[in-house]
Design a protein around this motif. Structure first.
Motif, PDB file in Angstrom:
ATOM      1  N   GLN A 152      -7.854   4.649   7.711  1.00  8.73           N
ATOM      2  CA  GLN A 152      -8.645   5.255   6.683  1.00  8.73           C
ATOM      3  C   GLN A 152      -7.563   5.718   5.564  1.00  8.73           C
ATOM      4  O   GLN A 152      -6.486   6.331   6.056  1.00  8.73           O
ATOM      5  CB  GLN A 152      -9.031   6.520   7.497  1.00  8.73           C
ATOM      6  CG  GLN A 152     -10.310   6.533   7.981  1.00  8.73           C
ATOM      7  CD  GLN A 152     -10.819   8.041   8.742  1.00  8.73           C
ATOM      8  OE1 GLN A 152     -10.099   8.254   9.586  1.00  8.73           O
ATOM      9  NE2 GLN A 152     -11.511   8.653   8.177  1.00  8.73           N
ATOM     10  N   LEU A 153      -8.331   6.214   4.291  1.00  4.58           N
ATOM     11  CA  LEU A 153      -7.371   6.706   3.238  1.00  4.58           C
ATOM     12  C   LEU A 153      -7.780   8.131   2.947  1.00  4.58           C
ATOM     13  O   LEU A 153      -9.034   8.407   2.837  1.00  4.58           O
ATOM     14  CB  LEU A 153      -7.425   5.675   2.084  1.00  4.58           C
ATOM     15  CG  LEU A 153      -6.750   6.430   0.679  1.00  4.58           C
ATOM     16  CD1 LEU A 153      -5.177   6.420   1.038  1.00  4.58           C
ATOM     17  CD2 LEU A 153      -7.157   5.821  -0.469  1.00  4.58           C
ATOM     18  N   ALA A 213      -5.966  -0.481   3.579  1.00  2.94           N
ATOM     19  CA  ALA A 213      -6.322   0.356   4.851  1.00  2.94           C
ATOM     20  C   ALA A 213      -7.522  -0.208   5.531  1.00  2.94           C
ATOM     21  O   ALA A 213      -7.547  -0.337   6.686  1.00  2.94           O
ATOM     22  CB  ALA A 213      -6.517   1.574   4.139  1.00  2.94           C
ATOM     23  N   LEU A 248      -4.758   2.685  -6.151  1.00  3.61           N
ATOM     24  CA  LEU A 248      -5.354   3.128  -5.139  1.00  3.61           C
ATOM     25  C   LEU A 248      -6.384   2.213  -4.613  1.00  3.61           C
ATOM     26  O   LEU A 248      -6.669   2.281  -3.373  1.00  3.61           O
ATOM     27  CB  LEU A 248      -5.706   4.707  -5.541  1.00  3.61           C
ATOM     28  CG  LEU A 248      -5.146   5.659  -5.638  1.00  3.61           C
ATOM     29  CD1 LEU A 248      -5.740   6.915  -5.990  1.00  3.61           C
ATOM     30  CD2 LEU A 248      -4.132   5.818  -4.359  1.00  3.61           C
ATOM     31  N   ILE A 255      -2.572   7.390   5.057  1.00  4.69           N
ATOM     32  CA  ILE A 255      -3.335   6.170   5.701  1.00  4.69           C
ATOM     33  C   ILE A 255      -3.147   6.515   7.029  1.00  4.69           C
ATOM     34  O   ILE A 255      -1.995   6.516   7.686  1.00  4.69           O
ATOM     35  CB  ILE A 255      -2.381   4.951   5.252  1.00  4.69           C
ATOM     36  CG1 ILE A 255      -2.269   4.747   3.628  1.00  4.69           C
ATOM     37  CG2 ILE A 255      -3.598   3.739   5.840  1.00  4.69           C
ATOM     38  CD1 ILE A 255      -1.579   3.531   3.279  1.00  4.69           C
ATOM     39  N   THR A 267     -10.505   6.052  -6.098  1.00  5.74           N
ATOM     40  CA  THR A 267     -10.249   4.801  -5.638  1.00  5.74           C
ATOM     41  C   THR A 267     -10.971   3.461  -6.117  1.00  5.74           C
ATOM     42  O   THR A 267     -10.594   2.381  -5.884  1.00  5.74           O
ATOM     43  CB  THR A 267     -10.301   4.558  -3.945  1.00  5.74           C
ATOM     44  OG1 THR A 267     -11.657   4.669  -3.602  1.00  5.74           O
ATOM     45  CG2 THR A 267      -9.437   5.601  -3.160  1.00  5.74           C
ATOM     46  N   VAL A 276      -4.434   0.222  -1.986  1.00  4.47           N
ATOM     47  CA  VAL A 276      -4.159   0.995  -1.119  1.00  4.47           C
ATOM     48  C   VAL A 276      -5.465   0.937   0.004  1.00  4.47           C
ATOM     49  O   VAL A 276      -5.439   0.572   0.977  1.00  4.47           O
ATOM     50  CB  VAL A 276      -3.866   2.375  -1.484  1.00  4.47           C
ATOM     51  CG1 VAL A 276      -3.691   3.294  -0.022  1.00  4.47           C
ATOM     52  CG2 VAL A 276      -2.561   2.668  -2.148  1.00  4.47           C
ATOM     53  N   LYS A 277      -6.524   1.474  -0.819  1.00  2.00           N
ATOM     54  CA  LYS A 277      -7.921   1.460  -0.002  1.00  2.00           C
ATOM     55  C   LYS A 277      -8.152   0.207   0.721  1.00  2.00           C
ATOM     56  O   LYS A 277      -8.448   0.017   1.755  1.00  2.00           O
ATOM     57  CB  LYS A 277      -9.117   1.769  -0.969  1.00  2.00           C
ATOM     58  CG  LYS A 277     -10.293   2.248   0.099  1.00  2.00           C
ATOM     59  CD  LYS A 277     -11.166   2.919  -0.853  1.00  2.00           C
ATOM     60  CE  LYS A 277     -12.574   3.325   0.008  1.00  2.00           C
ATOM     61  NZ  LYS A 277     -13.537   3.513  -0.785  1.00  2.00           N
ATOM     62  N   LEU A 302       1.563   4.208  -3.113  1.00  2.00           N
ATOM     63  CA  LEU A 302       1.165   5.811  -2.765  1.00  2.00           C
ATOM     64  C   LEU A 302       2.491   6.471  -3.348  1.00  2.00           C
ATOM     65  O   LEU A 302       2.463   7.605  -4.031  1.00  2.00           O
ATOM     66  CB  LEU A 302       0.999   6.433  -1.305  1.00  2.00           C
ATOM     67  CG  LEU A 302      -0.453   5.695  -1.049  1.00  2.00           C
ATOM     68  CD1 LEU A 302      -0.449   6.329   0.499  1.00  2.00           C
ATOM     69  CD2 LEU A 302      -1.566   6.278  -1.763  1.00  2.00           C
ATOM     70  N   SER A 350       2.020   9.324   5.215  1.00  2.00           N
ATOM     71  CA  SER A 350       1.875  10.029   4.452  1.00  2.00           C
ATOM     72  C   SER A 350       2.857  10.424   3.241  1.00  2.00           C
ATOM     73  O   SER A 350       3.972  10.122   3.493  1.00  2.00           O
ATOM     74  CB  SER A 350       1.359  11.637   4.888  1.00  2.00           C
ATOM     75  OG  SER A 350       2.477  12.005   5.378  1.00  2.00           O
ATOM     76  N   PHE A 399      -1.610  11.994   0.171  1.00  2.00           N
ATOM     77  CA  PHE A 399      -2.248  10.809   0.463  1.00  2.00           C
ATOM     78  C   PHE A 399      -1.796  10.440   1.662  1.00  2.00           C
ATOM     79  O   PHE A 399      -0.651  10.131   2.096  1.00  2.00           O
ATOM     80  CB  PHE A 399      -1.878   9.886  -0.469  1.00  2.00           C
ATOM     81  CG  PHE A 399      -2.537   9.903  -2.013  1.00  2.00           C
ATOM     82  CD1 PHE A 399      -2.113  11.107  -2.890  1.00  2.00           C
ATOM     83  CD2 PHE A 399      -3.824   9.324  -2.347  1.00  2.00           C
ATOM     84  CE1 PHE A 399      -2.613  11.292  -3.975  1.00  2.00           C
ATOM     85  CE2 PHE A 399      -4.380   9.642  -3.526  1.00  2.00           C
ATOM     86  CZ  PHE A 399      -3.909  10.352  -4.279  1.00  2.00           C
ATOM     87  N   ALA A 402       0.814  -1.279   0.180  1.00  2.00           N
ATOM     88  CA  ALA A 402       0.080  -0.021  -0.038  1.00  2.00           C
ATOM     89  C   ALA A 402       0.737   1.163  -0.013  1.00  2.00           C
ATOM     90  O   ALA A 402       0.693   2.323  -0.749  1.00  2.00           O
ATOM     91  CB  ALA A 402      -1.060   0.048   1.256  1.00  2.00           C
TER      92      ALA A 402
END
Ligand code: ADP
Length: 444
Positions: free
Chosen positions: A415-416, A409, A402, A430, A381, A405-406, A335, A364, A428, A331
């Protein structure tokens, strides 16, 4: 009964005897006769009085207060009382059974409406009320056709073929919250019908998403495959010079990489969907994660642009993060890759980890790239959603970064968060829950 007859005669005898004894000797027979008549009258009066009480009791309060009278009427009253009690008990039992049955239908995840032979609503459960916007009390005895007017449903009811369901929009459906219902009727009793409704909105959406996903994957694979087979044909049919051959082979390798990236991302997504939740007791050093991200950013920057990016890493205090290391790395790397890929060479990419005052931890990535217009943010996303399609393709993007990533998370309860200003850059982050974050106390 025999005892009653005996008692009657004994009573008469006593009356006659008393008349006989009390009357003067000369009128002893008259006295006996008078006593007989009087005792008969007394017997009949008592009987009448008792029957009158019984009638009054039957009229006024047969089920409530018990009645106490003697004689035949008393026994009759007791029998009536007992049969009333049995009837009341049977009524209570059947009422309790009915309530249990209705409670069971209330608990059903499906909507149930009972219709009488005239298509009027006799009863409906709460689920049906919310499906059709009904009020179970107010709409009782209403004609179903007055409340559900969808033409497809009206045709379905009129056709009378209830072997299948009909799919209609719910009367409560709106453009912001569409609700689709599968409705089916079943016949029972004498001309009665049971209407069952099911909310299939999520099912239809999932189906549409699955279809879109398959179409997208096919499209994503077909494009590089077409290019690749075109090059193969060219190489087979044209006698090319060495530099041209070299160039074509490079382009072919690029397309093959694109397909490889896509397959890798698809496998990552399917692994995420199928694997158990990330552990809460396996701690990963955030400095290791960030060091990996910085390394990835540096090598990607070198590959993509002649002018290197200004990559910085800010770890405000050592920390530990509970979760699946491979997922977290994937993840975070996604990003970082995006920041480098979408920010032109020479731009700034900042990678950071910080502990928030409430105990949460935040990873971040900020960049000084093109930024993202606000209208794209709600959908960014989604799988295969791209803002800059050509930049995504040129830099080996799959449109799945993404989404991965979501997913990661969410699996970690995180939370993204996306902040972006068009033309200024993006951030961005997490944000992990406090339960998964620990500040590292050792001095290593
Ligand atoms: P892709 O593989 O296309 O990069 P992603 O899911 O990672 O797919 O990202 C979706 C889209 O979001 C990208 O196509 C890109 O347009 C946009 N995007 C993602 N990250 C950034 C960023 N740091 N700066 C600008 N746009 C971005």
């Amino acid at each position: 009964m025999l005892w009653r007859v005996v008692r009657f005669f004994l009573f008469q005898l006593a009356g006659g005897g008393l008349g006989f004894a009390l009357a003067p000797k000369a009128y002893a027979l008259h006295g006996a006769l008078g006593g007989l008549v009087l005792s008969s009258l007394a017997w009949v009066s008592i009987d009448l009085w008792r029957s009158h009480r019984l009638l009054a009791w039957l009229r006024d309060a047969p089920a409530g207060s018990p009645i106490r009278i003697g004689g035949l009427w008393g026994r009759l009253a007791q029998r009536i009382e007992r049969s009333f009690r049995q009837r009341d008990q049977a009524l209570q039992d059947s009422e309790a059974r009915l309530q249990e049955f209705l409670a069971a239908i209330q608990a059903s995840p499906n909507g149930i409406v009972l219709l009488n032979a005239a298509s009027r609503i006799e009863w409906c459960n709460q689920m049906a009320a919310s499906h059709f916007g009904l009020d179970p009390r107010r709409d009782q005895d209403q004609l179903l056709g007055n409340l559900v007017r969808d033409p497809a449903f009206v045709r379905y009811v009129e056709a009378g073929d209830y072997t299948h369901d009909v799919v209609i929009p719910s009367p409560t459906s709106s453009s912001s919250r569409p609700v689709r219902l599968s409705v089916q009727l079943f016949r029972y009793g004498q001309g009665r019908r049971l209407m069952m409704s099911r909310d299939i909105t999520a099912l239809e959406q999932a189906d549409a998403m699955r279809r879109d996903f398959v179409a997208n994957v096919s499209h994503e694979i077909r494009t590089p495959l077409t290019v690749l087979s075109g090059f193969v044909e060219t190489l087979q049919s044209l006698p090319l010079e060495a530099p041209d051959r070299e160039r074509y082979l490079d382009l072919m390798a690029q397309q093959a990489r694109r397909m490889q990236n896509l397959v890798n991302d698809l496998l990552t997504l399917s692994r995420l969907e199928g694997s158990p939740p990330p552990p809460l007791d396996t701690w990963v050093d955030t400095r290791t994660l960030l060091a990996h991200c910085v390394e990835e950013a540096g090598s990607l920057s070198g590959l993509l642009s002649s002018e290197p990016h200004a990559i910085s890493c800010d770890v405000a205090g050592p920390g530990l993060l509970a979760g699946a290391e491979a997922e977290l790395l994937s993840a975070m790397a996604n990003l970082v890759h995006n920041a480098v890929r979408y920010t032109p060479g020479g731009g700034r990419v900042e990678i950071a980890w910080r502990h928030l005052p409430d105990g949460q931890g935040e990873f971040s990535v900020s960049d000084s790239g093109p930024g993202i217009a606000p209208e794209h943010l709600p959908r960014i996303t989604e799988r295969f959603y791209r803002v800059d399609r050509s930049r995504s393709r040129e830099t080996g993007g799959t449109g799945l970064g993404l989404a991965i990533v979501k997913h990661v998370a969410q699996r970690h309860g995180a939370q993204l968060l996306i902040d972006s200003v068009l033309g200024r850059g993006s951030r961005f982050a997490i944000r992990f829950p406090a339960t998964r974050v620990r500040e590292k106390v050792s001095a290593d």
